[in-house]
Motif scaffolding. Sequence first.
Motif, PDB file in Angstrom:
ATOM      1  N   THR A  50      65.884  24.046  22.984  1.00 60.33           N
ATOM      2  CA  THR A  50      64.527  24.608  23.005  1.00 60.33           C
ATOM      3  C   THR A  50      63.939  24.623  21.603  1.00 60.33           C
ATOM      4  O   THR A  50      62.788  24.203  21.401  1.00 60.33           O
ATOM      5  CB  THR A  50      64.548  26.024  23.615  1.00 60.33           C
ATOM      6  N   ASP A  51      64.701  25.074  20.621  1.00 58.05           N
ATOM      7  CA  ASP A  51      64.215  25.110  19.237  1.00 58.05           C
ATOM      8  C   ASP A  51      63.832  23.722  18.735  1.00 58.05           C
ATOM      9  O   ASP A  51      62.854  23.571  17.994  1.00 58.05           O
ATOM     10  CB  ASP A  51      65.270  25.719  18.314  1.00 58.05           C
ATOM     11  N   LEU A  52      64.585  22.714  19.141  1.00 64.12           N
ATOM     12  CA  LEU A  52      64.275  21.338  18.734  1.00 64.12           C
ATOM     13  C   LEU A  52      62.874  20.943  19.189  1.00 64.12           C
ATOM     14  O   LEU A  52      62.081  20.416  18.409  1.00 64.12           O
ATOM     15  CB  LEU A  52      65.324  20.383  19.325  1.00 64.12           C
ATOM     16  N   TYR A  53      62.560  21.219  20.438  1.00 70.51           N
ATOM     17  CA  TYR A  53      61.251  20.835  20.968  1.00 70.51           C
ATOM     18  C   TYR A  53      60.132  21.745  20.472  1.00 70.51           C
ATOM     19  O   TYR A  53      59.025  21.273  20.214  1.00 70.51           O
ATOM     20  CB  TYR A  53      61.287  20.783  22.492  1.00 70.51           C
ATOM     21  N   VAL A  54      60.412  23.028  20.311  1.00 69.28           N
ATOM     22  CA  VAL A  54      59.409  23.940  19.770  1.00 69.28           C
ATOM     23  C   VAL A  54      59.037  23.509  18.350  1.00 69.28           C
ATOM     24  O   VAL A  54      57.871  23.562  17.965  1.00 69.28           O
ATOM     25  CB  VAL A  54      59.908  25.404  19.822  1.00 69.28           C
ATOM     26  N   SER A  55      60.006  23.002  17.594  1.00 67.57           N
ATOM     27  CA  SER A  55      59.728  22.525  16.230  1.00 67.57           C
ATOM     28  C   SER A  55      58.796  21.320  16.233  1.00 67.57           C
ATOM     29  O   SER A  55      58.208  20.994  15.210  1.00 67.57           O
ATOM     30  CB  SER A  55      61.030  22.178  15.499  1.00 67.57           C
ATOM     31  N   ARG A  56      58.647  20.678  17.394  1.00 64.65           N
ATOM     32  CA  ARG A  56      57.750  19.529  17.533  1.00 64.65           C
ATOM     33  C   ARG A  56      56.433  19.930  18.200  1.00 64.65           C
ATOM     34  O   ARG A  56      55.659  19.087  18.624  1.00 64.65           O
ATOM     35  CB  ARG A  56      58.418  18.419  18.343  1.00 64.65           C
ATOM     36  N   GLY A  57      56.201  21.263  18.332  1.00 64.97           N
ATOM     37  CA  GLY A  57      54.919  21.747  18.834  1.00 64.97           C
ATOM     38  C   GLY A  57      54.855  22.067  20.312  1.00 64.97           C
ATOM     39  O   GLY A  57      53.783  22.391  20.823  1.00 64.97           O
ATOM     40  N   LEU A  58      55.972  22.001  21.029  1.00 63.15           N
ATOM     41  CA  LEU A  58      55.936  22.286  22.459  1.00 63.15           C
ATOM     42  C   LEU A  58      56.104  23.772  22.743  1.00 63.15           C
ATOM     43  O   LEU A  58      56.839  24.467  22.037  1.00 63.15           O
ATOM     44  CB  LEU A  58      57.043  21.530  23.189  1.00 63.15           C
ATOM     45  N   PRO A  59      55.455  24.268  23.799  1.00 64.91           N
ATOM     46  CA  PRO A  59      55.712  25.647  24.229  1.00 64.91           C
ATOM     47  C   PRO A  59      57.162  25.787  24.681  1.00 64.91           C
ATOM     48  O   PRO A  59      57.710  24.874  25.318  1.00 64.91           O
ATOM     49  CB  PRO A  59      54.760  25.832  25.414  1.00 64.91           C
TER      50      PRO A  59
END
Length: 152
Positions: free
Chosen positions: A26-35
Amino acid sequence: MPLWRIFSHPSIFTSAQREGISKAITDLYVSRGLPPFYVVVIFVDVDEKGIFVGGESKNNFVRIVVEQIARVMMGPETEEGKARRKAWMDRINDVLKPYIIDRAELEWELHIYETPRDLWRIQGLDPPPPFSEAEKLWAEKNKAIPYEAEQS
């Protein structure tokens, strides 16, 4: 939405490891701007009678299937596209390192599908455009909220 399905023997990951992997993904994708709520991780337990590699039963094998929808990677036709794709796979390896890669007893593989964005809905809503104000609101509220399409 990234959807990760992790197929493995039930004994491979503890509850704490499953939670750690899920948070790291989750942190990986959140770091790319995803909710955060875009990210779904499903652990699929398969006993040794359900996993065969090369025709042999395995209890130390992990198969990861990723579907990426919310963002699409550049194609491999250009050097930049190749570099970005490799960098993404390297980031994924960084996430998996403490849970899978560093465990010499495990055998594993991973692949990524990219699903067309127009064939995806959340709570019956088409997701807002990437990096739009509506998507930022979805990230802030961590849930799908009806919105009006932004005018270009």
